[in-house]
Design a protein around this motif. Structure first.
Motif: not given
Length: 254
Positions: A49-62
Motif C-alpha cells: 500500500v503506497i503510503p500517503l497516497i493509498q489507504q486500506m480498509v480490512r474486511v473480514d470474510l468469515r
C-alpha cells in the motif's frame, strides 16, 4: 545539523517504507483507495500500500453470527409476544460492504430487527410456534434480498425464543386441554358407532337361526359360572318363554 536532519528524514522514509507492506490473512481482504477513490480489492497474502497516497480498509470474510435483540411483536390475532433470533451472514463483495453502507454490521442488525417484527406480525401465534422453519426461510429471503446491494449474503436465520405472558400461557393450556377433551369424546363416539355396527352384524347373523341365540346364552352362562360367582343373573330369552307357553297351551287343548 544536516546530518541530524538526514537521520530524521531517513528514519521517516524507513517507517513509510515499512508501513507500505501489509499481510492479510486467508479470510481477510483489503479495500484499497487511491487519493480517496476506490482502486481495487487486494489479498490475501503480502500486499503493498503506497503510503500517503493509498489507504486500506480490512474486511473480514468469515461468517458473522449476529444476535437479534428481543423484539415486541403483535401477531395477526392480536397477541403480544417477545421474539429474538440469530442471523448468520458474511461479506461476499468487500468493496460494496465498505462503499455502499457506512457500517454493514449495524445496518444488517437494524434491518433484521425490523424484518423480524414485520414478518411475524403477519402470522398468528399458532403459526409462530408450529411453523418456525417456514418463518425462518421467509425472514432469510427478505434479508438476503435487501442486503444484496451491500455485498452481504445472509445464509441463515433462526428464531430462538417466543416468550408469552403468563396469562397467555394459561389460556393456551386451557385451549390444549379443551382440544384433548374434544378428541377423547370424538374417539369415544367413534368407538360406540363401530361397536353398534358390529353388534348389528352379530344380531343379523344370530337372527338367521334361533338356536344360535340359545347357544350364545349357554356360552355366556358357562363363562359366568367359570368366575366362581355365588350369584348368577341369567336373562331368559323371550323366545324360550313363548315356546314354553305355546307348548303348555297345546298340551291343555289336547
Amino acid at each position: 545539523m544536516f546530518e541530524y536532519f538526514g537521520l530524521i528524514f531517513g528514519s521517516f522514509a524507513l517507517l513509510l517504507l515499512i508501513s507500505a507492506f501489509r499481510i492479510l490473512r486467508e479470510y481477510e481482504r483489503g479495500v484499497i483507495f487511491t487519493l480517496g477513490r476506490f482502486y481495487k480489492v487486494k489479498g490475501p497474502g503480502f500486499i503493498i500500500v503506497i503510503p500517503l497516497i493509498q489507504q486500506m480498509v480490512r474486511v473480514d470474510l468469515r461468517t458473522i453470527v449476529m444476535d437479534v435483540p428481543s423484539q415486541d411483536v403483535i401477531s395477526r390475532d392480536n397477541v403480544s409476544v417477545k421474539v429474538n433470533a440469530v442471523v448468520y451472514f458474511r461479506v461476499i463483495d468487500p468493496d460494496k460492504a465498505i462503499i455502499q453502507v457506512e457500517n454493514f454490521y449495524e445496518a444488517t442488525s437494524q434491518l433484521a430487527q425490523t424484518t423480524l417484527r414485520s414478518v411475524l406480525g403477519q402470522h398468528e401465534l399458532d403459526e409462530m410456534l408450529a411453523e418456525r422453519d417456514k418463518l425462518n426461510i421467509d425472514i432469510q429471503t427478505i434479508l438476503d434480498q435487501q442486503t444484496d446491494a451491500w455485498g452481504i449474503k445472509v445464509a441463515n436465520v433462526e428464531i430462538k425464543h417466543v416468550d408469552l405472558d403468563e396469562s397467555m400461557v394459561r389460556a393456551i393450556a386451557k385451549q390444549a386441554e379443551a382440544e384433548r377433551t374434544r378428541r377423547a369424546k370424538i374417539i369415544h363416539a367413534e368407538g360406540e358407532m363401530q361397536a353398534s355396527e358390529k353388534l348389528l352384524q352379530a344380531a343379523t347373523i344370530l337372527a338367521q337361526q334361533p338356536q344360535a341365540i340359545q347357544l350364545r346364552y349357554l356360552q355366556t352362562l358357562t363363562e359366568i359360572a367359570g368366575e366362581k360367582s355365588s350369584t348368577i343373573v341369567f336373562p331368559l330369552p323371550i323366545d324360550i318363554v313363548s315356546n314354553i307357553i305355546k307348548g303348555q297351551a297345546t298340551d291343555a287343548s289336547s
